[in-house]
Design a protein around this motif. Structure first.
Motif, PDB file in Angstrom:
ATOM      1  N   ILE A 168       0.862  -1.183   0.000  1.00 28.73           N
ATOM      2  CA  ILE A 168       0.000   0.000   0.000  1.00 28.73           C
ATOM      3  C   ILE A 168       0.894   1.228   0.000  1.00 28.73           C
ATOM      4  O   ILE A 168       1.939   1.249   0.663  1.00 28.73           O
ATOM      5  CB  ILE A 168      -0.983  -0.036   1.202  1.00 28.73           C
ATOM      6  CG1 ILE A 168      -2.038   1.067   1.095  1.00 28.73           C
ATOM      7  CG2 ILE A 168      -0.251   0.003   2.545  1.00 28.73           C
ATOM      8  CD1 ILE A 168      -3.272   0.820   1.977  1.00 28.73           C
ATOM      9  N   VAL A 213      -6.162  -0.063   4.614  1.00 29.29           N
ATOM     10  CA  VAL A 213      -6.499   1.330   4.276  1.00 29.29           C
ATOM     11  C   VAL A 213      -6.807   2.117   5.551  1.00 29.29           C
ATOM     12  O   VAL A 213      -6.345   3.239   5.738  1.00 29.29           O
ATOM     13  CB  VAL A 213      -7.675   1.389   3.273  1.00 29.29           C
ATOM     14  CG1 VAL A 213      -8.166   2.821   3.088  1.00 29.29           C
ATOM     15  CG2 VAL A 213      -7.270   0.798   1.935  1.00 29.29           C
ATOM     16  N   TYR A 239      -2.997   0.431  -3.711  1.00 27.94           N
ATOM     17  CA  TYR A 239      -2.795  -0.804  -2.947  1.00 27.94           C
ATOM     18  C   TYR A 239      -2.957  -2.013  -3.847  1.00 27.94           C
ATOM     19  O   TYR A 239      -3.618  -1.953  -4.891  1.00 27.94           O
ATOM     20  CB  TYR A 239      -3.753  -0.905  -1.751  1.00 27.94           C
ATOM     21  CG  TYR A 239      -5.181  -0.547  -2.070  1.00 27.94           C
ATOM     22  CD1 TYR A 239      -5.671   0.708  -1.748  1.00 27.94           C
ATOM     23  CD2 TYR A 239      -6.030  -1.441  -2.719  1.00 27.94           C
ATOM     24  CE1 TYR A 239      -6.971   1.070  -2.054  1.00 27.94           C
ATOM     25  CE2 TYR A 239      -7.324  -1.090  -3.036  1.00 27.94           C
ATOM     26  CZ  TYR A 239      -7.796   0.169  -2.696  1.00 27.94           C
ATOM     27  OH  TYR A 239      -9.081   0.522  -3.006  1.00 27.94           O
ATOM     28  N   LEU A 287     -12.787   1.030  -0.506  1.00 27.20           N
ATOM     29  CA  LEU A 287     -12.721   2.461  -0.178  1.00 27.20           C
ATOM     30  C   LEU A 287     -13.972   2.924   0.542  1.00 27.20           C
ATOM     31  O   LEU A 287     -13.899   3.706   1.499  1.00 27.20           O
ATOM     32  CB  LEU A 287     -12.489   3.269  -1.461  1.00 27.20           C
ATOM     33  CG  LEU A 287     -11.125   3.045  -2.112  1.00 27.20           C
ATOM     34  CD1 LEU A 287     -11.096   3.619  -3.522  1.00 27.20           C
ATOM     35  CD2 LEU A 287     -10.003   3.660  -1.288  1.00 27.20           C
ATOM     36  N   THR A 325      -7.632  -5.723   2.964  1.00 26.26           N
ATOM     37  CA  THR A 325      -7.267  -4.450   2.333  1.00 26.26           C
ATOM     38  C   THR A 325      -7.959  -3.290   3.030  1.00 26.26           C
ATOM     39  O   THR A 325      -7.347  -2.240   3.253  1.00 26.26           O
ATOM     40  CB  THR A 325      -7.613  -4.464   0.830  1.00 26.26           C
ATOM     41  OG1 THR A 325      -7.153  -5.681   0.257  1.00 26.26           O
ATOM     42  CG2 THR A 325      -6.979  -3.308   0.109  1.00 26.26           C
ATOM     43  N   LEU A 365      -3.669   7.357  -2.975  1.00 28.57           N
ATOM     44  CA  LEU A 365      -3.553   6.044  -2.328  1.00 28.57           C
ATOM     45  C   LEU A 365      -3.567   4.954  -3.388  1.00 28.57           C
ATOM     46  O   LEU A 365      -4.367   5.003  -4.322  1.00 28.57           O
ATOM     47  CB  LEU A 365      -4.740   5.847  -1.375  1.00 28.57           C
ATOM     48  CG  LEU A 365      -4.857   4.514  -0.656  1.00 28.57           C
ATOM     49  CD1 LEU A 365      -3.778   4.385   0.419  1.00 28.57           C
ATOM     50  CD2 LEU A 365      -6.236   4.358  -0.024  1.00 28.57           C
TER      51      LEU A 365
END
Lengths: 180, 211
Positions: A81, A114, A98, A146, A110, A96
């Motif tokens: 990441i 984050v 990843y 996200l 993930t 960002l």
């Protein structure tokens, strides 16, 4: 200091997600997702076919990167990441990115990585006010990551990036600590 | 009193002094022309785009030294023409696509197209500035339309033109919409402007829209 949080594995045993800096000795683990043909379509880089190339990539891109971390599960790297400032004039924003090995998809790892980044990056990067992420419109899995991490979808930028030789529409997400 | 109204009045006086009945159709035509003159929106002056030269420095100062124009720009207004000359030399002349917006060959503003960095050569961003006295006349919209056409013709592989406007700059947002750009979203805390972090509206114009 390692950032960490806990997710559950398939038998509901706790696993720990941590972030740490990469070392060249991580090359074998890096090769796992870098050569994964399920990962490759979603990643801007071409698929890696040998460890020497991955080693070169780690020396030239990963280790010198201003902010890049290994996503570790119980101490073992399963992905990467990064947070990247793309312009010198606008220090307020960074992007960002990843990647995680496909065998670990769909387990919330993930998302946890984050969230760990969100907890630390605004203190680490002076002047940062906006963390943004661009996701292919077809990459629903990444959009869910996200959204679960608390990012806001701002819009679709048409024909924004060239991804694997194809001009692609990207969804723009952002996280603003004072607003999100 | 304009020419058409003068003609109308002269015609009526002529008719009555010569005992003619005024022709209703002629009266109608003349009165319509007078009406159109008064109620038409002022036409946008003819504008052209051309490259800058060093002798444009005084014209350049007419917008670059004006805080009303530089309000949404990163730089402060110029006070010294020597600084403006340096900017023209080091930034404008070598720029991949930078044009003066001209009326009668005199620059009243500028417009530029900057290709995206790195591999994304299919994408470029537009910026423009206009001297304050020329705002509100459709000049920026016209300059944008000319630029869109020229950029897609001249820049290889271009497929996306984009522009960002400050959320507090509705005039610029309207200019982009009138030129055919489509709003894609608001990018929060996107740019630094004179010590502040600003939200920006993102617009795009795609080659596929130009067809």
């Amino acid at each position: 200091m390692d950032e960490q949080t806990t997710v559950l594995n398939r038998s509901r045993q706790p696993l720990t997600v941590t972030l740490r800096e990469f070392e060249l000795t991580d090359v074998d683990d890096y090769f796992v997702w870098a050569s994964d043909d399920r990962v490759s379509p979603w990643w801007r880089w071409d698929i890696f076919t040998n460890k020497e190339d991955v080693l070169t990539f780690m020396e030239e891109t990963v280790l010198p990167h201003p902010w890049m971390r290994a996503i570790c599960l119980d101490g073992r790297p399963v992905g990467a990441i990064s947070v990247t400032r793309r312009t010198a004039e606008h220090q307020c924003r960074a992007e960002l990115g990843y990647v995680i090995a496909s065998q670990y998809w769909g387990r919330g790892i993930t998302t946890e990585a984050v969230k760990l980044v969100l907890g630390t990056i605004f203190g680490d990067m002076e002047g940062l006010e906006r963390l943004e992420a661009l996701v292919l419109v077809q990459n629903v899995g990444s959009q869910k990551v996200l959204e679960k991490a608390g990012f806001t979808k701002e819009g679709i930028l048409k024909k924004y990036l060239i991804h694997k030789g194809k001009i692609s529409d990207m969804v723009m997400y952002s996280f603003i600590p004072s607003e999100n | 009193m304009n020419d058409d109204l003068r003609t109308l009045v002269s015609y009526i006086i002529y008719c009555y002094s010569h005992n003619h009945r005024p022709n209703q159709f002629i009266i109608y035509q003349l009165s319509e022309m007078n009406h159109d003159e008064k109620h038409q929106k002022p036409k946008t002056p003819t504008i052209t785009l051309r490259k800058f030269t060093l002798s444009d420095v005084d014209a350049f100062m007419s917008w670059a030294a004006d805080p009303r124009v530089t309000r949404f720009q990163r730089r402060d207004p110029y006070s010294d023409p020597a600084d403006a000359l340096a900017y023209i030399t080091t930034h404008i002349l070598p720029h991949p696509w930078y044009r003066a917006i001209c009326i009668d060959n005199t620059p009243v503003g500028s417009i530029s197209v900057k290709p995206a960095p790195g591999e994304d050569r299919h994408r470029a961003s537009i910026g423009y500035r206009l001297a304050y006295d020329y705002w509100g006349k459709g000049i920026a919209t016209e300059a944008l339309k000319l630029t869109i056409k020229a950029a897609f013709e001249e820049l290889d592989h271009l497929e996306r033109l984009e522009a960002i406007a400050d959320v507090d700059n509705p005039a610029s947002q309207r200019v982009l919409e009138k030129a055919g750009f489509k709003e894609e979203g608001i990018l929060r805390k996107y740019v630094r402007l004179k010590g502040e972090t600003r939200d920006m509206v993102m617009f795009s114009f795609l080659l596929s829209d130009a067809v």
